[in-house]
Scaffold this motif. Structure first.
Motif, short mmCIF file in Angstrom:
data_model
loop_
_atom_site.label_atom_id
_atom_site.label_comp_id
_atom_site.label_asym_id
_atom_site.label_seq_id
_atom_site.Cartn_x
_atom_site.Cartn_y
_atom_site.Cartn_z
N LYS A 18 -2.31 -28.05 69.24
CA LYS A 18 -3.40 -28.76 68.58
C LYS A 18 -4.26 -29.48 69.61
O LYS A 18 -5.46 -29.63 69.44
N THR A 19 -3.60 -29.98 70.65
CA THR A 19 -4.32 -30.61 71.76
C THR A 19 -3.86 -29.93 73.04
O THR A 19 -2.73 -29.44 73.13
N TYR A 20 -4.74 -29.94 74.01
CA TYR A 20 -4.47 -29.20 75.24
C TYR A 20 -4.31 -30.15 76.42
O TYR A 20 -5.19 -30.98 76.68
N ASP A 21 -3.20 -30.05 77.07
CA ASP A 21 -2.97 -30.71 78.34
C ASP A 21 -3.05 -29.65 79.43
O ASP A 21 -2.46 -28.57 79.30
N TYR A 22 -3.79 -29.93 80.47
CA TYR A 22 -4.04 -28.90 81.49
C TYR A 22 -2.75 -28.34 82.06
O TYR A 22 -2.58 -27.11 82.14
N LYS A 23 -1.81 -29.19 82.42
CA LYS A 23 -0.58 -28.72 83.05
C LYS A 23 0.24 -27.88 82.09
O LYS A 23 0.79 -26.85 82.45
N ILE A 24 0.33 -28.37 80.82
CA ILE A 24 1.12 -27.62 79.83
C ILE A 24 0.48 -26.26 79.56
O ILE A 24 1.16 -25.22 79.54
N ALA A 25 -0.83 -26.25 79.31
CA ALA A 25 -1.53 -25.00 79.00
C ALA A 25 -1.46 -24.03 80.18
O ALA A 25 -1.22 -22.83 80.00
N ASN A 26 -1.64 -24.55 81.36
CA ASN A 26 -1.61 -23.69 82.54
C ASN A 26 -0.22 -23.11 82.75
O ASN A 26 -0.06 -21.95 83.16
N ALA A 27 0.80 -23.91 82.47
CA ALA A 27 2.17 -23.43 82.61
C ALA A 27 2.47 -22.33 81.59
O ALA A 27 3.15 -21.34 81.90
N MET A 28 1.98 -22.51 80.36
CA MET A 28 2.19 -21.49 79.32
C MET A 28 1.53 -20.17 79.72
O MET A 28 2.10 -19.09 79.54
N ILE A 29 0.31 -20.26 80.24
CA ILE A 29 -0.40 -19.03 80.63
C ILE A 29 0.34 -18.33 81.76
O ILE A 29 0.53 -17.11 81.75
N SER A 30 0.79 -19.12 82.74
CA SER A 30 1.50 -18.53 83.88
C SER A 30 2.81 -17.89 83.43
O SER A 30 3.19 -16.82 83.90
N GLU A 31 3.49 -18.56 82.51
CA GLU A 31 4.75 -18.02 82.04
C GLU A 31 4.54 -16.76 81.21
O GLU A 31 5.33 -15.81 81.28
N GLU A 32 3.48 -16.75 80.40
CA GLU A 32 3.22 -15.61 79.52
C GLU A 32 2.72 -14.39 80.28
O GLU A 32 3.15 -13.26 80.02
N LEU A 33 1.84 -14.61 81.24
CA LEU A 33 1.20 -13.49 81.92
C LEU A 33 1.83 -13.13 83.25
O LEU A 33 1.80 -11.97 83.67
N GLY A 34 2.38 -14.13 83.92
CA GLY A 34 2.93 -13.85 85.24
C GLY A 34 1.83 -13.43 86.21
O GLY A 34 0.76 -14.04 86.26
N PRO A 35 2.06 -12.38 87.01
CA PRO A 35 1.06 -11.94 88.00
C PRO A 35 -0.26 -11.47 87.36
O PRO A 35 -1.29 -11.44 88.04
N ASP A 36 -0.22 -11.14 86.06
CA ASP A 36 -1.43 -10.63 85.42
C ASP A 36 -2.52 -11.68 85.26
O ASP A 36 -3.66 -11.35 84.96
N ARG A 37 -2.16 -12.95 85.44
CA ARG A 37 -3.19 -13.99 85.28
C ARG A 37 -4.06 -14.13 86.51
O ARG A 37 -5.12 -14.76 86.46
N VAL A 38 -3.65 -13.50 87.63
CA VAL A 38 -4.41 -13.61 88.88
C VAL A 38 -5.77 -12.93 88.70
O VAL A 38 -5.86 -11.79 88.23
N GLY A 39 -6.82 -13.65 89.07
CA GLY A 39 -8.17 -13.10 88.98
C GLY A 39 -8.81 -13.29 87.63
O GLY A 39 -9.95 -12.85 87.43
#
Length: 307
Positions: free
Chosen positions: A56-77
């Motif tokens: 519901k609310t976005y914290d940069y560290k939490i959101a960034n960690a979720m993206i990194s965990e979900e995508l892994g190397p695919d988030r590069v670029g």
């Protein structure tokens, strides 16, 4: 004629090469763009299906960690932006902030070119929060999609292709016009033979021979050569017949004319015709004799090999 054919062939080959080049460039651009869109689409689908869409609310560290965990190397670029209906940014990755531009929320696919960079963005809505827009994109060099610059290697490659096309066109024109050149030489020789009252040689057998690989060359050129060969045979035959017939006709006419002249002289000695009548008969006989002699001289001159 060969130069004209060479230029037309060269123009055709260059035009064909340019068309192929543009088609390949278009295919290259479409395939690269399809590759980017496919990567963005898969990434966006993974993010929409992840826990990031439930926040519901976005914290940069939490959101960034979720993206990194979900995508892994695919988030590069790739970059990610979450906006609300008021176009307020709820979350965005650092690389978006460096762009210093506002990415529109519509249409679904957005393409932006900025300072030699290509920004390709996909706009999606979160299923649980329709008032929010997820923007997933990629930042790449414009040359990755649009071939807008030429390197020295590209120039060398293009120059090599042009030289190769020139060489191929020149040899192609030489090969195609070789029979025409042979025919032109034969016709020149035939004209010289006619001018010197010599018999025209037959058409060279190589000009009537079938093409290589056992293929029968039933084309207009072969039909033309066969027609010329038939014409040469007819001309030689007519020349031989005319020469023989001319001498035979002259001698056949001159012999009875001589006999007729003698008979007239005998009749004159026997019956003593009037001088005027006898002289008129002699004059007409002499006239016919001169005509035959002149015709014989002309025939002998016309059929002499060397004037």
């Amino acid at each position: 004629m060969r130069l004209k054919f060479f230029l037309l062939s060269l123009l055709t080959l260059v035009f064909t090469s340019l068309c192929i080049t543009f088609l390949l460039a278009y295919f290259y651009q479409s395939e690269r763009l399809f590759f980017l869109d496919d990567q963005i689409r898969e990434t966006a689908t993974a993010i929409v299906d992840s826990e990031l869409s439930d926040l519901k609310t976005y914290d940069y560290k939490i959101a960034n960690a979720m993206i990194s965990e979900e995508l892994g190397p695919d988030r590069v670029g790739k970059f990610f932006v979450v906006r609300n209906t008021k176009d307020e940014v709820l979350f965005q990755t650092d690389n978006v902030g460096l762009l210093e531009l506002s990415i529109p929320r519509a249409p679904t696919w957005v393409t932006i070119e900025q300072d030699g960079r290509l920004i390709r963005v996909l706009n999606l809505s979160f299923p649980k929060f329709p008032n929010r827009t997820l923007q997933v994109g990629v930042i790449t060099d414009s040359n990755f999609i649009f071939w807008s610059t030429l390197t020295s290697r590209s120039v060398v490659l293009v120059a090599s292709i042009v030289v190769l096309v020139l060489i191929m066109t020149w040899f192609l024109s030489a090969q195609l016009f070789s029979p025409v050149r042979d025919l032109e030489g034969f016709l020149r020789e035939a004209v010289e033979m006619l001018a010197s009252k010599k018999e025209i040689p037959d058409v060279p057998a190589r000009m009537l021979a079938p093409a290589a690989l056992g293929l029968k060359r039933q084309d207009e050129f072969k039909n033309l050569v066969e027609g010329i060969s038939h014409l040469v045979r007819r001309v030689n035959l007519n020349n031989k017949f005319t020469k023989s017939w001319t001498f035979q006709m002259v001698h056949e006419i001159k012999t009875p004319l001589t006999l007729l002249n003698r008979e007239v002289e005998k009749l004159q000695d026997k019956y003593r015709f009037a001088s005027e009548e006898y002289q008129e008969v002699q004059r007409q006989l002499n006239r016919v004799s001169r005509t035959i002699t002149n015709f014989l001289d002309w025939a002998d001159l016309a059929n002499t090999e060397n004037w």
